[in-house]
Enzyme design. Sequence first.
Site, PDB file in Angstrom:
ATOM      1  N   ASN A  10       0.861  -1.191   0.000  1.00  0.00           N
ATOM      2  CA  ASN A  10       0.000   0.000   0.000  1.00  0.00           C
ATOM      3  C   ASN A  10       0.893   1.234   0.000  1.00  0.00           C
ATOM      4  OD1 ASN A  10      -1.893   1.991   0.403  1.00  0.00           O
ATOM      5  ND2 ASN A  10      -2.152   1.556   2.591  1.00  0.00           N
ATOM      6  N   LYS A  12       0.005   4.278  -0.207  1.00  0.00           N
ATOM      7  CA  LYS A  12      -0.635   5.471   0.361  1.00  0.00           C
ATOM      8  C   LYS A  12      -0.426   6.653  -0.599  1.00  0.00           C
ATOM      9  CE  LYS A  12       0.389   3.516   4.826  1.00  0.00           C
ATOM     10  NZ  LYS A  12       0.133   3.623   6.227  1.00  0.00           N
ATOM     11  N   HIS A  96      -9.498   1.096   4.566  1.00  0.00           N
ATOM     12  CA  HIS A  96      -8.225   1.256   5.288  1.00  0.00           C
ATOM     13  C   HIS A  96      -8.461   2.183   6.481  1.00  0.00           C
ATOM     14  CE1 HIS A  96      -4.105   2.393   6.246  1.00  0.00           C
ATOM     15  NE2 HIS A  96      -3.727   1.307   5.592  1.00  0.00           N
ATOM     16  N   GLU A  98      -6.828   4.541   7.649  1.00  0.00           N
ATOM     17  CA  GLU A  98      -6.593   5.974   7.383  1.00  0.00           C
ATOM     18  C   GLU A  98      -7.813   6.595   6.711  1.00  0.00           C
ATOM     19  OE1 GLU A  98      -2.809   5.541   5.393  1.00  0.00           O
ATOM     20  OE2 GLU A  98      -1.912   4.951   7.301  1.00  0.00           O
ATOM     21  N   GLU A 168      -5.565  -5.206  10.343  1.00  0.00           N
ATOM     22  CA  GLU A 168      -4.493  -4.235  10.581  1.00  0.00           C
ATOM     23  C   GLU A 168      -4.732  -3.513  11.906  1.00  0.00           C
ATOM     24  OE1 GLU A 168      -2.458  -2.915   6.735  1.00  0.00           O
ATOM     25  OE2 GLU A 168      -4.234  -1.684   6.969  1.00  0.00           O
ATOM     26  N   GLY A 174       2.480   1.855  10.636  1.00  0.00           N
ATOM     27  CA  GLY A 174       3.444   2.950  10.504  1.00  0.00           C
ATOM     28  C   GLY A 174       4.149   3.314  11.804  1.00  0.00           C
ATOM     29  N   SER A 213       3.409  -2.640  10.175  1.00  0.00           N
ATOM     30  CA  SER A 213       4.869  -2.682  10.312  1.00  0.00           C
ATOM     31  C   SER A 213       5.488  -4.012   9.853  1.00  0.00           C
ATOM     32  CB  SER A 213       5.280  -2.341  11.751  1.00  0.00           C
ATOM     33  OG  SER A 213       4.855  -1.028  12.081  1.00  0.00           O
TER      34      SER A 213
HETATM   35  C1  PEP Z   1      -0.682   0.011   5.832  1.00  0.00           C
HETATM   36  O1  PEP Z   1      -0.531   1.063   5.257  1.00  0.00           O
HETATM   37  O2  PEP Z   1      -1.705  -0.649   5.623  1.00  0.00           O
HETATM   38  C2  PEP Z   1       0.358  -0.458   6.760  1.00  0.00           C
HETATM   39  C3  PEP Z   1       0.186  -1.602   7.352  1.00  0.00           C
HETATM   40  O3  PEP Z   1       1.444   0.357   6.918  1.00  0.00           O
HETATM   41  P1  PEP Z   1       2.876  -0.057   7.587  1.00  0.00           P
HETATM   42  O4  PEP Z   1       3.292  -1.361   6.949  1.00  0.00           O
HETATM   43  O5  PEP Z   1       3.793   1.079   7.236  1.00  0.00           O
HETATM   44  O6  PEP Z   1       2.650  -0.213   9.055  1.00  0.00           O
END
Ligand code: PEP
Length: 252
Positions: A10, A12, A96, A98, A168, A174, A213
Site C-alpha cells: 500500500n 498510500k 483502510h 486511514e 491491521e 506505521g 509494520s
Molecule cells: C498500511 O498502510 O496498511 C500499513 C500496514 O502500513 P505499515 O506497513 O507502514 O505499518
Amino acid sequence: MSRTPFVAGNWKMFKTVGDAEMFISGLLPLVSSTEGIEVAICVPFTTLGAMVDSTRGSRVQVFAQNMHQEAEGAFTGEVSAPMLSDLDVHGVVLGHSERRELFGETDAALAEKVPAALEAGLRVILCCGETEAERDAGEMETKLRRQVEAGLSQVPAGRLADVVIAYEPIWAIGTGKVATPEQAQEACAFVRGVVAGIDPAAAEAVRIQYGGSVKPENTAELLALPDIDGALVGGASLDPASFAAIVEAGRS
Ligand code: PEP
C-alpha cells in the site's frame, strides 16, 4: 485447505508517475520468477494507468486505494468501480483505517462499496482493525466483528471468498510496533470465525492478511501462522528491494 498467499503493498499518498515507473522497473525482475504467491501494489489514482501498462503480462496486480459505491453521478472528486475496471485495474483496497479515521469512511458506505467493486470485476481487500485503546478496553472483537460483518453484509452468496480481509491493528500501522505472532494469529482466527458465522465454507477459503509494520525480517514468522495468508504492507512496500524481500519471505 491451502490458500495461496497474497502480499500487497500500500503506497498510500506516495510516488509520482516517474517514481512509480522507477519502482516497477526495479521490482519486476526481482519477483518475476517467484512462484506460489500473489503480489499486488495499491497505488494512488494518478499512477494507476501507468502501473497497469507497465505491469501488463507480469505477475504484479495493480489495485486502487479507494472508490465510490455508485457507478456514476454527481460526486465531485470521486472515482467509481467501473472507472477502475475500465483502466484494467485488478482490485481495490477498501476501508483502510486511514480512510476510516481521517476521511470519515463508514461501515454503511463499505457495505455498498464491497459488492459494487465485485460487481465491476474488481478484487477487494477489506481492512479492519482496532486502536490501542479499543484493545486495552477489551473491545477488539466487537470492533472487528462489526467491521467485517458490515463490509460483507451485501456480498452475494458465492462471492464471499473473493474478498480478501486485511487485519491491521491501528496501533501497529506505521509505528514500527508489530503485533506479536500470538496477537496476530488470535485476531486473524477471530476474523475467520466471523466469516464462518456467515458461511463456513467461505471461511475456509477466504484469505486474511496481516498488516502493521511488516518488514522482510518479520514476514516469514507472521505468514507461517495458520490463519494468516498474506500481508498488507505500507512503508516497506515503497522500496522495490524491501518489497521483493517480503514477497520472497511470504512464499508458501
Ligand atoms: C498500511 O498502510 O496498511 C500499513 C500496514 O502500513 P505499515 O506497513 O507502514 O505499518
